[in-house]
Design a protein around this motif. Sequence first.
Motif, short mmCIF file in Angstrom:
data_model
loop_
_atom_site.label_atom_id
_atom_site.label_comp_id
_atom_site.label_asym_id
_atom_site.label_seq_id
_atom_site.Cartn_x
_atom_site.Cartn_y
_atom_site.Cartn_z
N MET A 1 0.83 -1.20 0.00
CA MET A 1 0.00 0.00 0.00
C MET A 1 0.87 1.25 0.00
O MET A 1 0.60 2.21 -0.72
N THR A 2 1.92 1.23 0.81
CA THR A 2 2.84 2.37 0.86
C THR A 2 3.47 2.60 -0.51
O THR A 2 3.56 3.74 -0.98
N LEU A 3 3.88 1.52 -1.17
CA LEU A 3 4.49 1.65 -2.50
C LEU A 3 3.52 2.26 -3.50
O LEU A 3 3.88 3.17 -4.23
N LYS A 4 2.31 1.75 -3.55
CA LYS A 4 1.35 2.21 -4.56
C LYS A 4 0.78 3.59 -4.26
O LYS A 4 0.69 4.43 -5.15
N PHE A 5 0.35 3.80 -3.03
CA PHE A 5 -0.37 5.03 -2.71
C PHE A 5 0.51 6.19 -2.29
O PHE A 5 0.05 7.33 -2.25
N HIS A 6 1.77 5.92 -1.98
CA HIS A 6 2.65 7.01 -1.56
C HIS A 6 3.86 7.13 -2.49
O HIS A 6 4.00 8.14 -3.17
N VAL A 7 4.69 6.11 -2.52
CA VAL A 7 5.92 6.17 -3.31
C VAL A 7 5.60 6.36 -4.79
O VAL A 7 6.12 7.27 -5.44
N GLU A 8 4.73 5.52 -5.34
CA GLU A 8 4.39 5.62 -6.76
C GLU A 8 3.73 6.96 -7.08
O GLU A 8 4.09 7.61 -8.07
N ARG A 9 2.82 7.39 -6.26
CA ARG A 9 2.12 8.67 -6.50
C ARG A 9 3.11 9.84 -6.52
O ARG A 9 3.08 10.68 -7.42
N ILE A 10 3.99 9.88 -5.54
CA ILE A 10 4.95 10.98 -5.45
C ILE A 10 5.93 10.93 -6.63
O ILE A 10 6.23 11.97 -7.23
N LEU A 11 6.41 9.74 -6.97
CA LEU A 11 7.31 9.63 -8.11
C LEU A 11 6.65 10.10 -9.40
O LEU A 11 7.24 10.83 -10.18
N LYS A 12 5.40 9.68 -9.62
CA LYS A 12 4.70 10.08 -10.85
C LYS A 12 4.47 11.59 -10.90
O LYS A 12 4.50 12.17 -11.98
N GLU A 13 4.25 12.22 -9.75
CA GLU A 13 4.08 13.68 -9.71
C GLU A 13 5.35 14.40 -10.11
O GLU A 13 5.31 15.41 -10.80
N HIS A 14 6.50 13.89 -9.67
CA HIS A 14 7.77 14.57 -9.89
C HIS A 14 8.52 14.09 -11.13
O HIS A 14 9.35 14.83 -11.67
N VAL A 15 8.25 12.86 -11.55
CA VAL A 15 8.91 12.28 -12.72
C VAL A 15 7.82 11.64 -13.58
O VAL A 15 7.51 10.46 -13.43
N PRO A 16 7.21 12.41 -14.47
CA PRO A 16 6.07 11.92 -15.25
C PRO A 16 6.36 10.68 -16.09
O PRO A 16 5.44 9.94 -16.44
N GLU A 17 7.62 10.39 -16.38
CA GLU A 17 7.96 9.22 -17.17
C GLU A 17 7.78 7.91 -16.40
O GLU A 17 7.74 6.84 -16.99
N VAL A 18 7.64 8.00 -15.09
CA VAL A 18 7.44 6.80 -14.25
C VAL A 18 6.03 6.26 -14.51
O VAL A 18 5.05 6.99 -14.43
N THR A 19 5.95 4.97 -14.80
CA THR A 19 4.66 4.33 -15.06
C THR A 19 4.19 3.48 -13.90
O THR A 19 2.99 3.28 -13.72
N ALA A 20 5.13 2.95 -13.10
CA ALA A 20 4.77 2.09 -11.97
C ALA A 20 5.98 1.92 -11.06
O ALA A 20 7.11 2.20 -11.44
N VAL A 21 5.69 1.45 -9.84
CA VAL A 21 6.74 1.10 -8.88
C VAL A 21 6.46 -0.32 -8.43
O VAL A 21 5.32 -0.66 -8.11
N GLU A 22 7.50 -1.14 -8.44
CA GLU A 22 7.32 -2.53 -7.98
C GLU A 22 8.47 -2.93 -7.08
O GLU A 22 9.60 -2.48 -7.24
N ALA A 23 8.12 -3.73 -6.09
CA ALA A 23 9.13 -4.25 -5.15
C ALA A 23 9.65 -5.59 -5.66
O ALA A 23 8.89 -6.41 -6.16
#
Length: 73
Positions: free
Chosen positions: A50-72
């Motif tokens: 949940m932390t990865l999807k709702f926090h880390v991924e969201r913040i990364l996508k806001e600051h680096v639009p090229e990011v499509t997903a975050v996976e552990a």
Amino acid sequence: MREKVEEVLGEIRKALVADGGDLELVDVTDAGVVQVKLKGACAGCPGAQMTLKFHVERILKEHVPEVTAVEAL
């Protein structure tokens, strides 16, 4: 793009370390998928996904639009 991702993760990492966890950037794929390894308290935390999807991924996508997903890994 990797440098931008590392910079943003550095800011996110501060909050994780405060809670006894951490994450390590493993790779950023050509498709924009950020691959990380969870460490410390995050490695065994039931809420880590949940932390990865709702926090880390969201913040990364806001600051680096090229990011499509975050996976552990």
